[in-house]
Design an enzyme around this catalytic site. Structure first.
Site, PDB file in Angstrom:
ATOM      1  CB  CYS A 205      41.912  89.313  54.591  1.00 29.72           C
ATOM      2  SG  CYS A 205      40.493  88.893  55.550  1.00 29.72           S
TER       3      CYS A 205
ATOM      4  CB  CYS B 131      35.657  82.078  51.118  1.00 31.30           C
ATOM      5  SG  CYS B 131      37.141  82.751  50.386  1.00 31.30           S
TER       6      CYS B 131
END
Lengths: 375, 126
Positions: free
Chosen positions: B35, B104
């Site tokens: 990813c 994130c």
């Protein structure tokens, strides 16, 4: 220094295009559908523009339908020909305007085949041939890929469609002005093109529809564009698009030279890979750098005044890596560090040199941060 | 760029505590290359306090900025305090993150927790 290397996204409108458009804002602003002189003067401009655009792709003027751009033209074709039970063939590397329209048609009972491409992005003619079935109505294959610059063998693919008796559409948005287009020689029945990629204005496109082919309209109204696309003609856009076409008949040799300079220089860097073939769109470079991520590259370059784009997942709204890079066999982990550089006739050698110097610094900086190799 | 706050851009362009510290006791590895976001957070622990910290990150600007920020927050803190650093705290200190990027910053806080877990496992073995 400000350097624009994202011409595949959109391009600067040429000053001569703006100049050609201006009178149609403030003097010849009549509606081309009106009978009075104001209208007829505008109509004359639209007529000449239509002829110019038709000639550019070796078509007839009455085969050109003006639309709002490439996306609308693509939608018209995909939504306006096949009916429930019919079959459409396209590829895995099309623009979302095609892919999302196809997905919508699948929900309406249309069967869609998405052809594989090889590791350089080419559709193999035999793959197309064997995918055509009795209920196949339409084949849609983009002429030149927006991400990796692959130019398809249109004559060969067109000949197969002709032989099998299916309609052949191409999204030529990136190809116009870079690749010579002849709808007759290439046996193209339908073609999408857009103004803003070739230094024309935004919001104007065309759909070429070969005489005798019926496309159901998406937009109904006053019956403009032979009933295929209603709405008051975008006169200024049309004039600008035709002027841009007139100006884009230029030599691409210098562009190719700069393109190859960029490719050669970037491939000197360790763990870099060219996405797409060597023989490609004259203005397109797409290189993947291992161990780093494209958004970081883009933002660091932006800080240095340079605009590029990336196929990285992190920079897309969907957070998915580029479907084109995956289709040519890149692993997701190697697709994130991809950068697309798209030149225009305005780019200079000094700009390219500045970009190459800055990019090298950015790659080194980001790799120093990365937990993986490349340090 | 309007996408990110000034603080995010500052940490992205001038990240703090880059790389492995000279001496470190444990590392927290989070994310995956598929990813596109991978973070390694290294910690040195003295008397239950994070005395040195560093990171290596492959990822977008938000991933780099959150890594940098989390090391700044955790430096000098006790393990108990560092363990409780949340993704919201990291995002808050960065003056916000775009909604799609919240995963994130989640990673950066996870990275510290992983590093502390790794440290405690090592200590318990000894």
């Amino acid at each position: 220094m400000r350097v624009y290397l994202d011409n595949g996204a959109t391009s600067k409108t040429d000053e001569r295009v703006v100049e050609a458009m201006l009178p149609y804002f403030t003097e010849d602003y009549g509606n081309p559908a009106s009978l009075h002189t104001f209208g007829q003067t505008a109509l004359e401009g639209v007529k000449k523009a239509r002829e110019k655009l038709a000639k550019f792709i070796n078509a007839e003027a009455d085969e050109i339908i003006f639309t709002s751009g490439g996306t609308e033209s693509d939608n018209m074709v995909i939504q306006g020909i096949a009916k429930e039970g019919d079959h459409i063939i396209t590829t895995k590397i099309e623009h979302p305007a095609i892919l999302e329209s196809c997905a919508a048609m699948e929900k309406r009972g249309v069967e869609v085949t998405y052809l594989d491409v090889d590791n350089e992005g080419y559709v193999k003619p035999e793959v197309l041939k064997s995918a055509i079935k009795k209920n196949t109505k339409l084949v849609s294959i983009m002429m030149a890929n927006n991400e990796i610059g692959t130019i398809q063998d249109m004559e060969k693919l067109g000949a197969i469609c002709k032989e099998k008796g299916v309609l052949f559409h191409t999204d030529a948005v990136q190809a116009v002005g870079k690749v010579s287009i002849d709808v007759k020689a290439m046996n193209i029945d339908l073609l999408s093109a857009s103004g803003h990629k070739i230094h024309g204005p935004k919001g104007i496109g065309i759909l070429y529809v070969k005489n005798g082919i019926k496309v159901r309209p998406l937009i109904f109204g006053g019956g403009h564009e032979s009933g295929m696309r209603s709405g008051t003609s975008n006169t200024t856009g049309i004039i600008g698009f035709a002027k841009a076409i007139e100006l884009c008949n230029v030599d691409v040799k210098e562009m190719v030279r700069l393109r190859d300079k960029i490719i050669d220089s970037l491939l000197e860097l360790p763990d870099s890979r060219l996405n797409g073939p060597k023989d490609r769109l004259p203005n397109n470079v797409n290189v993947a750098f291992k161990y780093i991520e494209g958004e970081g590259i883009l933002l660091h370059l932006d800080g240095a005044g340079i605009a590029v784009s990336t196929g990285s997942a992190c920079s897309s709204l969907s957070l998915k890596p580029s479907h084109v890079l995956l289709a040519i066999g890149l692993k997701p982990e190697n697709s994130h560090g991809s950068v697309r550089i798209t030149l225009s006739r305005y780019n200079t050698e000094a700009e390219v040199d500045y970009f190459l110097k800055e990019l090298r610094g950015v790659i080194t900086k980001l790799r120093a941060l990365s937990p993986f190799g490349g340090k | 760029m309007a996408l990110y706050s000034d603080v995010v851009m500052d940490h992205f362009k001038n990240p703090r505590n880059i790389g492995k510290p000279k001496k470190w006791d444990a590392v927290g590895q989070v994310g995956n290359a598929i990813c596109g976001d991978v973070m390694y957070i290294y910690i040195k622990v003295d008397d239950n306090i994070i005395s040195d910290i560093g990171f290596e990150t492959m990822g977008c600007a938000a991933a780099i900025a959150t890594s940098s920020m989390v090391t700044e927050i955790a430096m000098g803190k006790t393990l108990e305090v560092a363990e409780n650093i949340t993704r919201e705290k990291v995002a808050e200190n960065l003056k916000g993150l775009p909604p799609v990027k919240m995963h994130c910053s989640n990673l950066a806080a996870d990275g510290i927790r992983e590093a502390i877990k790794n440290y405690k496992e090592k200590v318990n073995k000894e």
